[in-house]
Design a protein around this motif. Sequence first.
Motif, short mmCIF file in Angstrom:
data_model
loop_
_atom_site.label_atom_id
_atom_site.label_comp_id
_atom_site.label_asym_id
_atom_site.label_seq_id
_atom_site.Cartn_x
_atom_site.Cartn_y
_atom_site.Cartn_z
N GLN A 13 0.83 -1.18 0.00
CA GLN A 13 0.00 0.00 0.00
C GLN A 13 0.88 1.24 0.00
N ALA A 14 0.73 2.04 -1.04
CA ALA A 14 1.43 3.31 -1.15
C ALA A 14 0.55 4.41 -0.59
N PRO A 15 1.14 5.53 -0.18
CA PRO A 15 0.35 6.64 0.36
C PRO A 15 -0.73 7.09 -0.60
N GLY A 16 -1.95 7.20 -0.11
CA GLY A 16 -3.06 7.66 -0.92
C GLY A 16 -3.65 6.61 -1.84
N LYS A 17 -3.15 5.40 -1.79
CA LYS A 17 -3.65 4.34 -2.66
C LYS A 17 -4.22 3.20 -1.83
N GLU A 18 -5.04 2.39 -2.49
CA GLU A 18 -5.60 1.21 -1.86
C GLU A 18 -4.56 0.11 -1.80
N ARG A 19 -4.74 -0.78 -0.86
CA ARG A 19 -3.86 -1.93 -0.77
C ARG A 19 -4.01 -2.80 -2.01
N GLU A 20 -2.90 -3.20 -2.60
CA GLU A 20 -2.95 -3.97 -3.82
C GLU A 20 -2.20 -5.28 -3.69
N PHE A 21 -2.65 -6.24 -4.45
CA PHE A 21 -2.05 -7.56 -4.48
C PHE A 21 -0.68 -7.50 -5.12
N VAL A 22 0.27 -8.24 -4.56
CA VAL A 22 1.61 -8.33 -5.12
C VAL A 22 1.91 -9.76 -5.57
N ALA A 23 1.79 -10.70 -4.65
CA ALA A 23 2.11 -12.09 -4.95
C ALA A 23 1.44 -13.01 -3.93
N ALA A 24 1.23 -14.25 -4.31
CA ALA A 24 0.65 -15.23 -3.40
C ALA A 24 1.20 -16.61 -3.73
N ILE A 25 1.14 -17.48 -2.74
CA ILE A 25 1.64 -18.84 -2.91
C ILE A 25 0.72 -19.80 -2.17
N SER A 26 0.51 -20.96 -2.75
CA SER A 26 -0.36 -21.96 -2.16
C SER A 26 0.32 -22.63 -0.97
N CYS A 27 -0.45 -23.44 -0.26
CA CYS A 27 0.05 -24.06 0.97
C CYS A 27 1.21 -25.02 0.73
N ARG A 28 1.02 -25.94 -0.20
CA ARG A 28 1.99 -27.01 -0.39
C ARG A 28 2.36 -27.30 -1.84
N SER A 29 1.48 -26.96 -2.76
CA SER A 29 1.71 -27.31 -4.16
C SER A 29 2.79 -26.48 -4.82
N TRP B 59 -3.00 -10.66 9.03
CA TRP B 59 -2.12 -9.66 8.43
C TRP B 59 -1.01 -9.26 9.38
N GLY B 60 0.17 -9.02 8.82
CA GLY B 60 1.26 -8.48 9.60
C GLY B 60 1.15 -6.97 9.71
N GLN B 61 2.08 -6.36 10.43
CA GLN B 61 2.06 -4.92 10.63
C GLN B 61 2.66 -4.14 9.47
N GLY B 62 3.38 -4.82 8.60
CA GLY B 62 3.95 -4.18 7.43
C GLY B 62 5.40 -3.78 7.62
N THR B 63 6.10 -3.69 6.50
CA THR B 63 7.48 -3.23 6.49
C THR B 63 7.65 -2.26 5.33
N GLN B 64 8.30 -1.14 5.59
CA GLN B 64 8.44 -0.08 4.60
C GLN B 64 9.53 -0.41 3.59
N VAL B 65 9.19 -0.27 2.32
CA VAL B 65 10.15 -0.38 1.24
C VAL B 65 10.15 0.94 0.49
N THR B 66 11.31 1.56 0.41
CA THR B 66 11.44 2.84 -0.28
C THR B 66 12.50 2.70 -1.36
N VAL B 67 12.12 3.02 -2.59
CA VAL B 67 13.03 2.92 -3.73
C VAL B 67 13.25 4.32 -4.27
N SER B 68 14.48 4.78 -4.25
CA SER B 68 14.82 6.11 -4.73
C SER B 68 15.28 6.06 -6.17
N PRO C 112 11.03 3.03 -8.45
CA PRO C 112 10.44 3.96 -7.48
C PRO C 112 8.97 3.69 -7.21
N GLU C 113 8.23 3.22 -8.22
CA GLU C 113 6.82 2.93 -8.03
C GLU C 113 6.56 1.71 -7.15
N ASP C 114 7.62 0.98 -6.79
CA ASP C 114 7.48 -0.12 -5.84
C ASP C 114 7.45 0.37 -4.40
#
Length: 127
Positions: A39-55, A117-126, A88-90
């Motif tokens: 989630q970027a400032p002013g934007k909705e939370r968006e999907f990035v990636a997902a993985i199944s349980c075992r397959s 959900w976790g609390q989140g970790t900030q990623v900043t790309v300059s 930067p858009e990441d």
Amino acid sequence: QVQLVESGGGLVQAGGSLRLSCAASTRTFSSYRMGWFRQAPGKEREFVAAISCRSGSTDYADSVKGRFTISRDNAKNTVYLQMNSLKPEDTAVYYCAGQYVFGADVVLQRARDFASWGQGTQVTVSA
């Protein structure tokens, strides 16, 4: 359902790499579908990636396909997001998400499909 703690975020220049980790506190981690959202400032939370349980099935947002890789180590109760060729858009707060799976072990992309959900970790790309 499960406590999730992200780590690995930071500041990196465009073109660089980061690896995010998400540690889960549960005895049944292999039964949890896992995902990463951002989630970027002013934007909705968006999907990035997902993985199944075992397959090992994975899915990615078009914006990160070919650059990001999601993986998991069920023995370590950890899911990872390897981020290469960062742009930067990441820049966003990245959240780890999990959902206990009662039925089919399939990959889902909607935030509503993940209850923990976790609390989140900030990623900043300059630039």
